[in-house]
Each structure stands twice: as structure tokens, then as C-alpha cells.
Design an enzyme around this catalytic site. Structure first.
Site, PDB file in Angstrom:
ATOM      1  N   HIS A 665       0.856  -1.240  -0.072  1.00 44.25           N
ATOM      2  CA  HIS A 665      -0.224  -0.057  -0.032  1.00 44.25           C
ATOM      3  C   HIS A 665       0.884   1.420   0.154  1.00 44.25           C
ATOM      4  O   HIS A 665       0.373   2.091  -0.748  1.00 44.25           O
ATOM      5  CB  HIS A 665      -0.858   0.051   1.243  1.00 44.25           C
ATOM      6  CG  HIS A 665      -1.838   1.230   1.376  1.00 44.25           C
ATOM      7  ND1 HIS A 665      -2.874   1.346   0.491  1.00 44.25           N
ATOM      8  CD2 HIS A 665      -1.713   2.156   2.175  1.00 44.25           C
ATOM      9  CE1 HIS A 665      -3.495   2.621   0.808  1.00 44.25           C
ATOM     10  NE2 HIS A 665      -2.772   3.217   1.761  1.00 44.25           N
ATOM     11  N   VAL A 666       1.871   1.351   0.951  1.00 44.96           N
ATOM     12  CA  VAL A 666       2.697   2.608   1.037  1.00 44.96           C
ATOM     13  C   VAL A 666       3.454   2.745  -0.402  1.00 44.96           C
ATOM     14  O   VAL A 666       3.690   3.889  -0.844  1.00 44.96           O
ATOM     15  CB  VAL A 666       3.706   2.326   2.160  1.00 44.96           C
ATOM     16  CG1 VAL A 666       4.739   1.410   1.753  1.00 44.96           C
ATOM     17  CG2 VAL A 666       4.063   3.697   2.544  1.00 44.96           C
TER      18      VAL A 666
END
Length: 751
Positions: A665-666
Site C-alpha cells: 500500500h505505501v
């Protein structure tokens, strides 16, 4: 310079315009008062801020309304209109909502079924996002307007009192057929992507599965059967990216089948085991739900009941299985035919019930679980003549009708599929993964328009992803052995797979010490890092292309469908992480540190390559500050980054000793936000950067390896080496020029 506000009113269905007697409505702007004061108390509570007041002495605004021809005055019931000024609420300002009342107090005017609404800009949002107020305003294409337009799909999904899966599936079938027949003037790939988004929201339970409407299982299964055959037909009539979205649609709905068996067999089980059809017991409540409104939720409910039986009546096992499948007590109780009780344990009937409900689970999966591997294998043999059973039963005696598959599955694939089905519970995962990929390779030429083989292909793809997630994370450099089958799996799943194919070929040409997870030499490691970086770019491109294609549309659809914010914000990212590219990114994260260390390529690994200038701040965990808003550009040095965090607002770079995978996600957020994200495998450079906390620094990536200078108050521009190994620059260019007098070597080089 603002003197007055002039406006007309349009009805929500776009069929009526309302004007003042002689022209547009007009509201003059008196003196120093902001015109927007008059609408402050009338705003929708969920809207954003508008222009804040600067005159904090203002307590309230009182006013009347006059028609433009000066013949009519409008007042509140007992006097002038009055709008109190709440200073602490001006950040909520976003729109004007109102109704109109006739002068004689006998008539009220609304916009269709809702209040009139006028969205207004703000300092935070100077350009009005009309999709927040009118779902149709976000879309230009006709198909999207039909999917979310008032009086059509959005009305059905959000406002209709009666709506169920059956209605949604039939509507989707109609839209697919209309798209294929040229009803919409838009690219077919874009159209199929939009229909996929709608169906995926449904399969993820963000849209209702049943609301005040009873659907018999046979009717639901007929709608599923119609939709899935329509999708299979669309798969045969499309190509490229559009065909990829069509294939993905199959994973959002069950194939249909014998829905009547769901209704009949639960009664047979209850009668055989003398379980009464009376109120006050769990099975009767579930029976009523199945009888009137079976949905995909019934598959995990059955699995939970089997876990309850196999644990000798342990209700914790029952709730654990339900929780793992996203079903809470509240969801069970929210059904139109609610399940409010917990199951009862019949010790004397345990073995019989386990046998009966395992068979019943297969019936439920055949209808609701399209991409389940066992159900797909069995369904693929449905067209086999009965007289073939005797000679084929010995092949897969434990998979039921799967023993009929050799007649419809290519012969080369059958051996691999037999290995897969015979070793599903094996701990030797690499051969199982390779066999599953081999089945997909042999199925590929036969997939076009074949519903059952498409479902089988989807089920195998999902099984490969599960195997990769089980074995790659803890394998270290041994995970390199998984790269070849996972790249092959990616090639088979990608509509535009040219670059993925080149990556697979270059990986296959690496030395065996790399491909089998052995001990590579420095030279071999350098070659492998070059290939890894090519794979990394290919994975990033796949992620970016998917998000570019469906990201904005999925957010607009999500807002129109009134789903939770997190669901539409993460929608496109979850599509990427649920695909075959994610497994490849896991392998990269496992093997790259060893390869870079062996190749002596330096300490930095760049995940999101962007330039960053900001003030350094040191934090222990990125998760601890992910919700913080930084007022100035900030470079975070985070000790721990798991990959699931958000990039905080105002952050321009994140430096960490952790190595989140490419599709975490990051990582995806950092690339989308153009934020520098880099991993440092040596603590020394990070410690040097930490000493400059509070100082302004400049980071950039370069085209060659350059050791970062030690940061000091006068030296604040360390550089990060690139992912690609390259020699340092020379003072003057050096070019190799050679002549070959024998054509054979040149022909080899050309190849």
C-alpha cells in the site's frame, strides 16, 4: 468585486428549470458581509468548508428575499430569515440545501424527492467536485451515466425498497449485450472495465445482496447462469485489455447451476436427521434464509457449521470461520430472514451431518463460488457422457466428477492438473505451483469463450497466488526458485504481456545458481539485479496502468453508490494486490537484498524514485504519524515501515531500513503521490541523516552509483543510487567500434 448572486434552479431529473418572475433569481450583496453567510445554517452536514468569515464580530445575518420585478417579498414564518454565525462551523461550509414555500403557505416545492442543493467552492477545494452532490456529473460517457444515473442503477442500488442480486445480474447482462452491440459510443475496453467495477463492488458486499425482495434459489441461479454465459460470449467477442476485464468479471459472481438443489437438499438433510422445522433452532433459521434468499454468504455459513460439528460443538470455531469470511453477528441478524441463534450440537448425528453438509457445501459452491478450484474442476466435467465414468473413475477417485475432465481439458494439461488436485494439501509447494502454472499454459489456447475453462483458469490463478503467499515470505533467497513460474503466471494473466514475456525470457537465461536460489557469484548477481530491475519496472507499469484505468472511475462509482470512503479509495489498489503481479513483487522483496549485497551495489534501494526537498524528521513507526498533516515539506526517516501505512499529507520522502514490496500500500501510494520512498540496507547512512533532524535537505536519485556524502549543516544533498547497476561516468565518451568479417557471429548477435 462580488455584487450579487444570480441563479436558476434545475430539477434533479434535469427535466424542469425554475426562474424568478422576470428572470433569474438574484440575491444582492450588501456592504462588507460575505454573501455566503446566508447559507451557513442550511448546509449538508457532510460537506466541506467554504470561505470563512473574517469579521468575527458578526453574530447573525437577517434578511428577506425580494422578487426581481420588486412585486413580491418572502419572509420566514414569524419574521425575517435569520442565519446565526457559528465561527467554529465555517470549516463545514460546502453547499446550500433548501426547499421553497409558496407565499400563502399552502405549497412546498422540492427537487424531485430531495431538497434543492447548490454546491459551492472553498479555499480547500476551489474547484467544485460535482460528483459529491450529483453522481451523474462525474461522468461523461453514456454507460457510466446509466450505471450511476438517477432513475436507473443508482436509484436501484441506493433508494429502491426492493432490490436483490437477481436484479443486478440481469441488468449487468443487458448492459454487456448493449455494449457489444454498439449501443454506447465508447471504447469497449473502458465499458467492460466500468461494468467490472460495478460487479466487484457487489461481490465485495459493498452493495446490498438482498433488500425486501425474496428470490427463490432457482431464479437467482438462472440470473447467474445468464450473466456468466453473457460474459463468456463477451470474452469470445473482445480482445486485449477489454477481454482481460471481461475475464475478471467472472470472478465476481457464481456460475449459477442447479439452484433448486439448494432449496431441496436442506430440507432433505433436516428430514433425514429428524431436525424439526420449528422456530427456535438455528438450522430452521438458516433454512428459511436459504429457502427465500440464498446468497454467496451461505458458503461460509456452511463452512462455519462444518467447523462447529468437527470441533464437537465448539461455537468459537463457528464464529472464527464466519469472521475470517467477513460475516459478523450483525450481518447474520440483518438478513430479511435473520439468523439470530447459534447452532445446536447433535452428538448422535455428528458423523451423518458432517457427511451431508460436505455434500451440501459442494452444491452451494457450484452455484455461488465460481472461482473455487474444486467446484471449477467438477463443473468442467458436466458435459461428459455418463458411459465414460467407468473407465475414468480411477484417475481421480477422490474428486467426484473431476475424473471426467480429460475429455474436455487438453491432454497435455491433464497430467499437471491431476498432480495439482492430488497434492493440494502437500507441504512441497514449489512443484504444486509449477504444475498449476503448467495447467494454465495448456489451457490458454482453449479459453476463448469457454465459461467452464475460464472459471478453472481463474481458480488456478488464485491457487498460485495463495501458494506464493505461503512459501515466498519466509524463504529468503530460496524464493528465487519461484520467480520463473510466477512470471509465467503473470504472462498468462496479462492482456498486454509483451514486457512480462521479455522479463520471463531474460530470467530463464540467468545461471542456475540464481534461478534455483543457490549462491550466486558477483557477476551472476549483477546480471540478476539487472533483470530484477526490469521486472520491477514491468510490475510498476502494470500497477500504474490498472490504477489509471479504474482508479478515478471506481472512486466516482463508490461515492455514487454511497459506499464507505476506504472502500473506494483502496478499490483500484486492491485489484492490483489481488492479481498475479503481487506474488512477483513478493519474490523481488525476498531476493533483492541478497543480490545487491553480493553484487556490491551499495546501500540504497529506491522504490519510488522522485526528487525531494524538505525538513528531516525522525519517527519510530510510519504508522504512528500516518494521519498527521505536515504543514511544511517533510522528509521522514522511519525505523519501521510495514507496507500497509498511508503516506502522511505534507511528506515528500520516506527513508527506512525496512523493505516494503513493490505493490504494498505505501509503495503504490508513494508512486501515485510522487513521493520518494527508499530503503537503506546499511544503518550508517541513515544514522548520519538522523543527525540532521530539523535541517532542510535535498534528496535525488542519480544514473550511477555515488556514495552519499555525510550530512552536515553545510552539506545537505545526499544522493541515492539507482536501481540499475551502471558504471561511473567517464570524462569523455568511449565508444566500441568493431568490424566482423564472418557473417555468422553477427547473425547470432542479431538473433
Amino acid at each position: 468585486m462580488l455584487g450579487a448572486l444570480t441563479f436558476m434552479l434545475r430539477s434533479k431529473d434535469h427535466t424542469m428549470w425554475y426562474k424568478d418572475t422576470a428572470g433569474n433569481f438574484l440575491v444582492p450583496h450588501y456592504h462588507h458581509l460575505w454573501l455566503f453567510a446566508l447559507i451557513q445554517i442550511l448546509l449538508a452536514p457532510q460537506t466541506l468548508s467554504l470561505f470563512p468569515f473574517t469579521d468575527h464580530m458578526l453574530g447573525a445575518l437577517t434578511f428577506m428575499l425580494r422578487s426581481k420585478d420588486h412585486t413580491m417579498w418572502y419572509k420566514d414564518t414569524a419574521g425575517n430569515f435569520l442565519v446565526p454565525h457559528y465561527h467554529h462551523l465555517y470549516h463545514m461550509l460546502g453547499a446550500l440545501t433548501f426547499v421553497l414555500r409558496s407565499k400563502d403557505h399552502t405549497m412546498w416545492y422540492k427537487d424531485a424527492a430531495d431538497n434543492f442543493l447548490v454546491p459551492l467552492p472553498s479555499k480547500q477545494r476551489p474547484h467544485i467536485d460535482l460528483s459529491l452532490f450529483d453522481p451523474c456529473a462525474a461522468f461523461e460517457d453514456e454507460l457510466s451515466k446509466i450505471i450511476v444515473e438517477c432513475e436507473t442503477i443508482i436509484e436501484c442500488e441506493v433508494k429502491y425498497d426492493m432490490w436483490a442480486l437477481m436484479h443486478r445480474y440481469n441488468k449487468a447482462s443487458d448492459l454487456i449485450n448493449e455494449t457489444l452491440n454498439g449501443y454506447f459510443e465508447m471504447d469497449s475496453a473502458d465499458a467492460m472495465a466500468r461494468i467490472y467495477i460495478w460487479l466487484r463492488y457487489s461481490s465485495n458486499r459493498h452493495l446490498t445482496w438482498q433488500r425486501n425482495y425474496n428470490t427463490q434459489p432457482r431464479i437467482l441461479s438462472a440470473a447467474q447462469d445468464r450473466l456468466t454465459h453473457t460474459i463468456a460470449d463477451a470474452h469470445a467477442r473482445t480482445s486485449g485489455e477489454g477481454q482481460g476485464w471481461v475475464r475478471a468479471m467472472l470472478g465476481t459472481c457464481g456460475r449459477g447451476g442447479d439452484g433448486q438443489a439448494i432449496r431441496d437438499e436442506i430440507l432433505n438433510i433436516m428430514h433425514r436427521n429428524h431436525i424439526p422445522e420449528t422456530r427456535g433452532n438455528w438450522m430452521e433459521e438458516w433454512h428459511q434464509k436459504l429457502h427465500n434468499n440464498t446468497t454467496p454468504d451461505d458458503v461460509p455459513i456452511c463452512e462455519a457449521y462444518l467447523a462447529f460439528l468437527e470441533s464437537n460443538g465448539n461455537r468459537d470455531c463457528y464464529w472464527h470461520v464466519l469472521s475470517d469470511n467477513g460475516i459478523s453477528r450483525h450481518r447474520l441478524e440483518s438478513f430479511d430472514r435473520p439468523i439470530t441463534l447459534e447452532p445446536d450440537f447433535f452428538g448422535d448425528k455428528k458423523d451423518t451431518l458432517i457427511h451431508d453438509f460436505r455434500n451440501y457445501l459442494a452444491i452451494l459452491k457450484s452455484v455461488h463460488s465460481g472461482a473455487d478450484l474444486q467446484a471449477s474442476v467438477q463443473a468442467a466435467g458436466d458435459s461428459i457422457p455418463g458411459d465414460a465414468w467407468g473407465c475414468l473413475n480411477h484417475v481421480m477417485p477422490n474428486v467426484g466428477s473431476a475424473d471426467l475432465l480429460p475429455l474436455i481439458i487438453p491432454g497435455d494439461a491433464w497430467g499437471s492438473l491431476n498432480h495439482v488436485m492430488s497434492n493440494l494439501s502437500s507441504s512441497d509447494l514449489l512443484p504444486l505451483m509449477c504444475a498449476a502454472v503448467d495447467v494454465r499454459r495448456h489451457l490458454a489456447p482453449c479459453l476463448t469463450g469457454n465459461r467452464e475453462l475460464l472459471y478453472l483458469d481463474l481458480a488456478l490463478e488464485d491457487k498460485i497466488r495463495q501458494i506464493a503467499e505461503r512459501c515466498v515470505g519466509s524463504a529468503g533467497f530460496l524464493a528465487a526458485a519461484c520467480m520463473q513460474p510466477l512470471l509465467h503466471n503473470l504472462v498468462l494473466s496479462s492482456s498486454h504481456n509483451e514486457e512480462a514475456t521479455f522479463c520471463l525470457k531474460t530470467w530463464q537465461q540467468l545461471p542456475d545458481t540464481i534461478k534455483h536460489g543457490g549462491r550466486p557469484s558477483k557477476e551472476d548477481a549483477l546480471k540478476a539485479v539487472a533483470v530484477i530491475n526490469r521486472v520491477r519496472r514491468a510490475i510498476s507499469d502494470i500497477s500504474d496502468q490498472t490504477i489509471d484505468c479504474i482508479g478515478d472511475v471506481s472512486r466516482s462509482y463508490g461515492r455514487a453508490f454511497e459506499v464507505e470512503d476506504w472502500a473506494y479509495e483502496l478499490f483500484a489498489e486492491e485489484v492490483v494486490r489481488g492479481g498475479p503481479a503481487f506474488a512477483v513483487s513478493l519474490v523481488i522483496s525476498s531476493v533483492e537484498p541478497t543480490l545487491r549485497n553480493t553484487a556490491q551495489l551499495g546501500d540504497w534501494q529506491v522504490i519510488s524514485p522522485y526528487e525531494a526537498i524538505g525538513v528531516v524528521e525522525v519517527v519510530s513507526n510510519l504508522s504512528g504519524v500516518q494521519d498527521k498533516v505536515y504543514e511544511i515539506p517533510t522528509i521522514l526517516v522511519a525505523e519501521h515501515v510495514s507496507g500497509e501505512e498511508e503516506v502522511p499529507e505534507g511528506v515528500v520522502a520516506v527513508l527506512t531500513p525496512d523493505a516494503p514490496d513493490m505493490l504494498s500500500h505505501v509503495s503504490v501510494r508513494a508512486r501515485n503521490m510522487k513521493v520518494l520512498l527508499a530503503t537503506c540496507h546499511d544503518p550508517s547512512p541513515l544514522e548520519a541523516i538522523k543527525t540532521c533532524e530539523g535541517e532542510r535537505m535535498h534528496f535525488s536519485t542519480t544514473s550511477w552509483t555515488r556514495p552519499p556524502p555525510t550530512p552536515t549543516p553545510t552539506t545537505r544533498t545526499p544522493t541515492l543510487p539507482p536501481p540499475l547497476p551502471a558504471p561511473p561516468p567517464h570524462p569523455t565518451p568511449q565508444v566500441l567500434f568493431a568490424t566482423c568479417h564472418d557473417p555468422n557471429p553477427l547473425e547470432d548477435i542479431k538473433s
